[in-house]
Structures are given as structure tokens and as C-alpha cells.
Design a protein around this motif. Sequence first.
Motif, PDB file in Angstrom:
ATOM      1  N   TYR A 117      16.561 -10.879  -4.100  1.00 25.05           N
ATOM      2  CA  TYR A 117      16.176  -9.499  -3.798  1.00 25.05           C
ATOM      3  C   TYR A 117      14.811  -9.459  -3.117  1.00 25.05           C
ATOM      4  O   TYR A 117      14.592  -8.710  -2.167  1.00 25.05           O
ATOM      5  N   ALA A 118      13.896 -10.288  -3.604  1.00 24.68           N
ATOM      6  CA  ALA A 118      12.559 -10.346  -2.995  1.00 24.68           C
ATOM      7  C   ALA A 118      12.625 -10.967  -1.608  1.00 24.68           C
ATOM      8  O   ALA A 118      11.905 -10.546  -0.697  1.00 24.68           O
ATOM      9  N   ILE A 119      13.482 -11.963  -1.434  1.00 23.77           N
ATOM     10  CA  ILE A 119      13.616 -12.612  -0.127  1.00 23.77           C
ATOM     11  C   ILE A 119      14.056 -11.596   0.922  1.00 23.77           C
ATOM     12  O   ILE A 119      13.537 -11.573   2.037  1.00 23.77           O
ATOM     13  N   LEU A 120      15.010 -10.732   0.550  1.00 27.80           N
ATOM     14  CA  LEU A 120      15.491  -9.712   1.492  1.00 27.80           C
ATOM     15  C   LEU A 120      14.675  -8.429   1.417  1.00 27.80           C
ATOM     16  O   LEU A 120      14.911  -7.498   2.189  1.00 27.80           O
ATOM     17  N   ASP A 121      13.736  -8.378   0.476  1.00 32.73           N
ATOM     18  CA  ASP A 121      12.853  -7.224   0.317  1.00 32.73           C
ATOM     19  C   ASP A 121      13.663  -5.942   0.076  1.00 32.73           C
ATOM     20  O   ASP A 121      13.513  -4.938   0.788  1.00 32.73           O
TER      21      ASP A 121
END
Length: 197
Positions: A8-12
Motif C-alpha cells: 500500500y505504501a509502495i503504491l501510495d
Amino acid sequence: MDTFPNYYAILDIPEFATTEEIREAYKRKALDTHPDRFASNLQGSTKNTELSQEEAKLHFQRVADAYYVLSDEGRRKNYDQARASRRKQEASTLWQSSRADPNQIFGNVFEDLLRPEVENHRWFYTPIGAVSGACLGFIFGNLPGLVLGAFAGKKLGAIRDAKGMSVYDAYSRLNGSHKAAILAALATKLVSSGHLN
């Protein structure tokens, strides 16, 4: 060292993101990290100097892995369960990070946008196939044969023109500066259409 990826953080994106939001986030991140934008042989304004090409490949792979897992309902559910159990420390769940083919995912997601950029609009075999098929069809079946032969010849000629190649394969055969220019054009197109913020 924590090796559990936070997709989720990688894709923001938030954890409750919809499938469409995941796809749009992937598009944005894939264009930002595509290794062709960081090639050392590029010159001029198309080259992105934030990352080395090797670093960009790693980021591009992580973005593809995140999209691969989160875009599929079953894989996303398994991933979310692994994250939850890891947070609660209930079990030492070892998450096996999926290694998706980043180029295949990029080609699938951007197929419609890449098509006008890489298609060759000069047709050669399509009209020749139609004429040849029509002639053979007329010889063997008069007017109905002419129509059927022209239709079949046109379809076979179109296949020959396309060489049975996917749009991403055609894209991958372009030179580096042309690829970077296409990626920049895609980013501009997505921003202007409101898909990327």
C-alpha cells in the motif's frame, strides 16, 4: 531488517483502495519508476536523473509486485491476512513476496495507451492480401468467392502487418530515447485527462 513489503505504501494508496484506484496508482508509479526513463544513454530533457537505471529497475519491480498482489482479490486477501497476523505477532508468518514480470504487467496495463504510440500505420500486406484473396476467390467461386477471398486475404494481411507482436513487444524494440519520449507522452496524456494527480 524488515523484509515484509508494504504494498500500500509502495503504491501510495490507502488499505481500502478500490481496484480502479490501485490501477491508477500503479500507472502513476510505473511511469515514475520505469527504467527506460533513467537510461544512461539518453540525452536532453527526456532523461530522469533522480535514480540510476539499476535503482529504477528495483523500484519498478516493487511497483509491479505491489500491483500484482493488490489487483487480484485472492492475492490481496492473503496479503492482508499475512499483514494482520504479522502486526498482532500471533504467528511468524513468512510472506513470500510475489515476483511479477514488471514488463508484462506494464504492457497489459498500458496496452491501450501504448498502441497509438508504437503502431506502424503503414500497411503493406493488408491491401495486397485483400486483392490477392479477391482474385483467387473470384477464380474459384465467382462473386461470392471474390467477397470471401477479399475478406480472408485482408485478415491474413493484417496479421502479417502486425507480425503477431504485442504492443509492448513493439515498444521494447524501440531505441531508448524513443521509449523515454513515449513514457513522457503517456504521463502527459494521463495528467491532462485527469487520471494522474
